[in-house]
Motif scaffolding. Structure first.
Motif, PDB file in Angstrom:
ATOM      1  N   UNK A 120       0.946  -1.240  -0.041  1.00  0.00           N
ATOM      2  CA  UNK A 120       0.051  -0.043   0.007  1.00  0.00           C
ATOM      3  C   UNK A 120       0.936   1.197  -0.058  1.00  0.00           C
ATOM      4  N   UNK A 121       1.774   1.217   1.127  1.00  0.00           N
ATOM      5  CA  UNK A 121       2.562   2.414   0.913  1.00  0.00           C
ATOM      6  C   UNK A 121       3.481   2.735  -0.142  1.00  0.00           C
ATOM      7  N   UNK A 122       4.380   2.005  -0.445  1.00  0.00           N
ATOM      8  CA  UNK A 122       5.229   1.982  -1.635  1.00  0.00           C
ATOM      9  C   UNK A 122       4.609   2.133  -2.919  1.00  0.00           C
ATOM     10  N   UNK A 123       3.481   1.069  -3.127  1.00  0.00           N
ATOM     11  CA  UNK A 123       2.704   1.063  -4.272  1.00  0.00           C
ATOM     12  C   UNK A 123       1.827   2.394  -4.563  1.00  0.00           C
ATOM     13  N   UNK A 124       1.610   2.941  -3.635  1.00  0.00           N
ATOM     14  CA  UNK A 124       0.761   4.225  -3.847  1.00  0.00           C
ATOM     15  C   UNK A 124       1.864   5.479  -4.150  1.00  0.00           C
ATOM     16  N   UNK A 125       2.931   5.495  -3.609  1.00  0.00           N
ATOM     17  CA  UNK A 125       4.098   6.444  -3.999  1.00  0.00           C
ATOM     18  C   UNK A 125       4.639   6.006  -5.447  1.00  0.00           C
ATOM     19  N   UNK A 126       4.546   4.802  -5.726  1.00  0.00           N
ATOM     20  CA  UNK A 126       5.244   4.492  -6.955  1.00  0.00           C
ATOM     21  C   UNK A 126       4.280   4.825  -8.137  1.00  0.00           C
ATOM     22  N   UNK A 127       2.943   4.712  -7.990  1.00  0.00           N
ATOM     23  CA  UNK A 127       1.832   4.904  -9.006  1.00  0.00           C
ATOM     24  C   UNK A 127       1.490   6.419  -9.111  1.00  0.00           C
ATOM     25  N   UNK A 128       1.599   7.131  -7.999  1.00  0.00           N
ATOM     26  CA  UNK A 128       1.188   8.638  -7.967  1.00  0.00           C
ATOM     27  C   UNK A 128       2.448   9.569  -7.904  1.00  0.00           C
ATOM     28  N   UNK A 147      10.060   1.651   7.604  1.00  0.00           N
ATOM     29  CA  UNK A 147       8.435   1.308   7.564  1.00  0.00           C
ATOM     30  C   UNK A 147       7.488   2.197   7.158  1.00  0.00           C
ATOM     31  N   UNK A 148       6.548   1.704   6.257  1.00  0.00           N
ATOM     32  CA  UNK A 148       5.563   2.824   5.801  1.00  0.00           C
ATOM     33  C   UNK A 148       4.128   2.291   6.315  1.00  0.00           C
ATOM     34  N   UNK A 149       3.196   3.210   6.533  1.00  0.00           N
ATOM     35  CA  UNK A 149       1.825   2.926   6.909  1.00  0.00           C
ATOM     36  C   UNK A 149       1.066   3.805   5.730  1.00  0.00           C
ATOM     37  N   UNK A 185      -4.420   2.196  12.202  1.00  0.00           N
ATOM     38  CA  UNK A 185      -3.570   2.263  11.056  1.00  0.00           C
ATOM     39  C   UNK A 185      -2.387   1.220  11.188  1.00  0.00           C
ATOM     40  N   UNK A 186      -2.365   0.215  10.360  1.00  0.00           N
ATOM     41  CA  UNK A 186      -1.104  -0.721  10.505  1.00  0.00           C
ATOM     42  C   UNK A 186       0.057  -0.053  10.473  1.00  0.00           C
ATOM     43  N   UNK A 187       0.980  -0.349  11.177  1.00  0.00           N
ATOM     44  CA  UNK A 187       2.425   0.160  11.439  1.00  0.00           C
ATOM     45  C   UNK A 187       2.428   1.668  11.938  1.00  0.00           C
ATOM     46  N   UNK A 188       1.240   2.187  12.251  1.00  0.00           N
ATOM     47  CA  UNK A 188       0.990   3.532  12.699  1.00  0.00           C
ATOM     48  C   UNK A 188       2.168   4.038  13.747  1.00  0.00           C
ATOM     49  N   UNK A 189       2.056   3.036  14.908  1.00  0.00           N
ATOM     50  CA  UNK A 189       2.941   3.480  15.881  1.00  0.00           C
ATOM     51  C   UNK A 189       4.449   3.635  15.458  1.00  0.00           C
ATOM     52  N   UNK A 190       4.840   3.041  14.303  1.00  0.00           N
ATOM     53  CA  UNK A 190       6.402   2.785  14.371  1.00  0.00           C
ATOM     54  C   UNK A 190       6.754   3.165  12.939  1.00  0.00           C
TER      55      UNK A 190
END
Length: 418
Positions: A120-128, A147-149, A185-190
């Motif tokens: 989700x994180x990397x793919x969104x940056x990759x596509x947009x 780590x991305x959220x 939010x998954x990974x949100x805390x870290x």
């Protein structure tokens, strides 16, 4: 595709060896939150060369994009660039399906943490993202150095992700000011990097539900940005989940994905819908892992546990449970095979089809896991036998990536639109 290839089986066996050595001994620490999933994921990436493969893929992709930009700037014909599909693992889908399934059957939280960061994180940056934005964030995320959220859900929105969204940005000169809150939010805390969706408030009194959705990238530690502590959850304990708070966070245009409000791919709603499709397909892969592990554990237990002088596998009601597990395993595995074949043919599932996969697979995995607890009897209720953990984790699949109730809506809309 009707069975795993020889290469897939080799990868599966290697992953199982890694899991036995590096994951199973730490299950209690992962489930208690004493240990975060990230060191294990990084070790996995290192041992299997996933970080090197992903890093090289990103480097090549960005080099081609750079060459194209330079050619256009010089007035020369732009070199052709094959689409990567928006994923650093394009062409490696079968390997990733095996990896996700094997990890999910033992510690699904590892998959969730990894999948949200990259899928989700990397793919969104990759596509947009612009070339500069991709160069700034992607390499660190796809190699799990960072780590991305992916932050869209809010306390009052849930399945009404866009209509109920209250987080907003306002223009302030060339910058934006972000206010609001995200939850679950998954990974949100870290997270080191966070992709955030927010409404654009232009101060024109427009209906809040219809306002444009913009997508930004934040880094941990920015002024006004607070990451909450991990929630205590029913399951998926090894995947940290929490709240994010935005209090007047100043964002330059370089943090707006695409660096324009009029993105060629539509506003943030469009990128989120694309992510929903990938996320729901991923649920099918995770469900297969849960089902396979429950299936294995139950077969072993049915052959070894004795009552009234015979193995419980001889009892017809136990056989009925095992038979239903096998039917679920075949069905979900065939769904996974179908997804892989369609991907190779360049015809990936639609959002409605992905929702159908998610709906069926998550319900099948939850039913199988609960029946596994029942088959184990009193032992199944004890953490020592692990099926109770699988049942807790499986239930999250019916809520994760959009509740199953909203999947019904998406499936029906897809059918009625034909």
């Amino acid at each position: 595709m009707f069975e795993w290839s020889e290469t897939d089986v080799m990868i599966r066996d290697a992953v199982r060896t890694f899991v036995d050595k590096e994951v199973r001994p730490h299950l209690d620490a992962l489930d208690s939150g004493e240990m975060t999933p990230y060191p294990i994921i990084r070790k996995l990436f290192g041992e299997f060369g996933i970080d090197a493969v992903a890093g090289e893929a990103i480097e090549k992709s960005l080099a081609k994009e750079q060459a194209k930009a330079e050619a256009v700037a010089a007035g020369e014909p732009a070199p052709e660039k094959k689409s990567s599909g928006g994923s650093p693992f394009a062409g490696q889908e079968s390997m990733m399906a095996v990896l996700i399934g094997e990890l999910s059957g033992v510690c699904m939280g590892l998959v969730t943490a990894m999948g949200v960061s990259i899928g989700l994180g990397a793919t969104t940056i990759m596509s947009r993202g612009t070339l500069a934005q991709k160069q700034r964030w992607l390499a660190d995320i796809v190699t799990m150095r960072k780590v991305a959220a992916w932050a869209i859900t809010e306390p009052d929105s849930g399945s009404d992700a866009f209509g109920g969204m209250k987080s907003y940005v306002r223009r302030d000169g060339d910058d934006y000011i972000l206010n609001g809150q995200k939850t679950f939010i998954t990974n949100g805390p870290f997270a080191d990097v966070v992709v955030v969706y927010a409404k654009l408030d232009e101060g024109d009194g427009a209906d809040k539900r219809d306002r444009k959705v913009l997508t930004f990238v934040l880094d941990a530690g920015m002024e006004g940005f607070t990451q909450g502590k991990p929630f205590k959850k029913m399951g998926l304990h090894s995947s940290p989940t929490g709240e994010l708070f935005f209090d007047g966070v100043r964002l330059g245009r370089d943090r707006l994905l695409g660096e324009t409000e009029e993105h060629r791919g539509g506003d943030g709603r469009d990128s989120a819908r694309s992510s929903f499709t990938a996320e729901r397909i991923g649920v099918g892969f995770m469900a297969l892992g849960i089902i396979n592990e429950c299936h294995r554990l139950c077969l072993e237990y049915a052959k070894s546990r004795k009552l009234w002088g015979q193995e419980i596998g001889r009892f017809q009601l136990v056989q009925l449970k095992l038979a239903k597990m096998e039917v679920a395993r075949i069905n979900v595995q065939n769904m996974v095979f179908n997804v892989l074949e369609r991907g190779r043919a360049g015809k990936p599932p639609s959002l409605a089809e992905a929702s159908a996969i998610k709906l069926y697979a998550s319900e099948a995995a939850t039913e199988v896991a609960m029946e596994a607890v029942q088959l184990f009897g009193g032992n199944g209720y004890m953490t020592e036998y692990r099926v109770e953990q699988l049942a807790r984790d499986a239930k999250s699949l019916m809520i994760y990536a959009g509740s199953n109730e909203i999947q019904v809506t998406h499936i029906a809309k897809g059918l009625l639109a034909q």
